[in-house]
Design an enzyme around this catalytic site. Structure first.
Site, PDB file in Angstrom:
ATOM      1  N   CYS A 135      62.771  46.776  39.808  1.00  0.00           N
ATOM      2  CA  CYS A 135      61.625  46.006  40.273  1.00  0.00           C
ATOM      3  C   CYS A 135      60.569  46.061  39.178  1.00  0.00           C
ATOM      4  O   CYS A 135      60.076  47.155  38.853  1.00  0.00           O
ATOM      5  CB  CYS A 135      61.095  46.628  41.566  1.00  0.00           C
ATOM      6  SG  CYS A 135      59.568  45.888  42.147  1.00  0.00           S
ATOM      7  N   CYS A 143      60.667  39.214  37.148  1.00  0.00           N
ATOM      8  CA  CYS A 143      60.795  39.712  38.524  1.00  0.00           C
ATOM      9  C   CYS A 143      62.284  39.653  38.826  1.00  0.00           C
ATOM     10  O   CYS A 143      62.930  38.626  38.561  1.00  0.00           O
ATOM     11  CB  CYS A 143      60.022  38.812  39.493  1.00  0.00           C
ATOM     12  SG  CYS A 143      60.422  39.113  41.230  1.00  0.00           S
TER      13      CYS A 143
HETATM   14  N1  DGL Z   1      61.689  42.219  42.657  1.00  0.00           N
HETATM   15  C1  DGL Z   1      60.388  42.700  42.379  1.00  0.00           C
HETATM   16  C2  DGL Z   1      59.999  42.571  40.929  1.00  0.00           C
HETATM   17  O1  DGL Z   1      60.854  42.613  40.078  1.00  0.00           O
HETATM   18  C3  DGL Z   1      59.278  42.505  43.365  1.00  0.00           C
HETATM   19  C4  DGL Z   1      59.151  41.249  44.140  1.00  0.00           C
HETATM   20  C5  DGL Z   1      58.098  41.427  45.222  1.00  0.00           C
HETATM   21  O2  DGL Z   1      58.385  42.175  46.168  1.00  0.00           O
HETATM   22  O3  DGL Z   1      56.991  40.882  45.079  1.00  0.00           O
HETATM   23  O4  DGL Z   1      58.858  42.485  40.590  1.00  0.00           O
END
Ligand code: DGL
Length: 257
Positions: free
Chosen positions: A73, A184
């Site tokens: 993440c 993301c």
């Molecule tokens: N998948 C996450 C990232 O890479 C977060 C997405 C979210 O929950 O806003 O930032």
């Protein structure tokens, strides 16, 4: 058999998990999603730090033998990687926007970053840009709608095409740039749809393959000894498993700091 724990707010980390599984099928994987607080991109840094600390406490309490933790993440990594590392001796691999490879390969010296609101404006990301892309123009875009579209696509196997079109029009990504960093982990899930929208003028760059190489390096000795047994199914955990309709096999997990 080596054990890798992959963490994200939702299903975004599965875009990293698929690279990991492909590079290292002989590893046991646990996938934890903190979907109670999804989207992370709208949470404060303090909240995310405390969720990661709670995750590490849970790993310790449950006495799981985890060899590597992958924070799949960008938001959690750019907000809380250092804090997390202070709380455990287990090696942590963070996923951060692939600014460096994009800056190294752009022909136009003009790249974009597409990330969550939190990632797009935090200090870690600003440092990445000034360290690795000081020679480039870097345009920054953020979207939470794309996170929701990717979640919907994953769980319902259905692309919300109109919503996607509207969001990409709103973002109005400059057509002069030739590399767009998918900062993301949710976005590679809908990469083909994004690529169709941009046609081939822009190359979409993410960190998945590089993360798999890094984890492989960290596990090298254990992988050499682990033989040829392919891992069983991934163990899934969610902090709000009731929100997932197809939650069969997903265990419920409470994160308490
Ligand atoms: N998948 C996450 C990232 O890479 C977060 C997405 C979210 O929950 O806003 O930032």
């Amino acid at each position: 058999m080596p054990h890798v724990l992959v963490f994200d707010s939702g299903i975004g980390g599965t875009s990293v998990l698929s690279h990991l599984k492909c590079a290292m099928p002989m590893v046991q994987y646990t996938y934890v999603m903190d979907n109670e607080l999804l989207p992370y991109g709208l949470q404060s840094q303090e909240t995310i730090k405390s969720r990661l600390t709670a995750l590490l406490n849970w790993i310790e309490r449950s006495a799981k033998q985890v060899d590597v933790i992958v924070i799949a993440c960008n938001t959690a990594s750019t907000y809380a990687l250092e804090t997390a590392r202070q709380h455990t001796n287990i090696p942590i691999v963070g996923v951060v926007p692939a600014i460096k490879p994009a800056a190294e390969t752009t022909l136009k010296k003009h790249i974009g970053l597409l990330a969550t609101p939190a990632t797009s404006k935090n200090t870690y990301t600003a440092n990445l840009i000034s360290t690795f892309a000081s020679e480039c123009q870097v345009d920054i875009y953020h979207s939470t709608t794309l996170v929701n579209i990717a979640e919907h696509y994953y769980w319902h196997n259905e692309m919300q095409a109109e919503l996607l079109q509207t969001e990409l029009q709103r973002l109005n990504i400059c057509n002069e740039l030739d590399r767009l960093v998918l900062g993301c982990t949710h976005f590679p899930i809908i990469k083909n749809h994004l690529q169709n929208y941009f046609s081939h003028k822009v190359e979409l760059v993410d960190s998945g393959a590089a993360i798999a190489r890094r984890v492989q390096h960290l596990l090298k000795n254990k992988l050499d000894q682990s033989g040829n047994v392919e891992a069983r199914l991934v163990h899934w955990y969610a902090t709000a498993s009731d929100k997932i309709e197809q939650a069969a096999g997903v265990k419920s997990l409470k994160l308490v700091s």
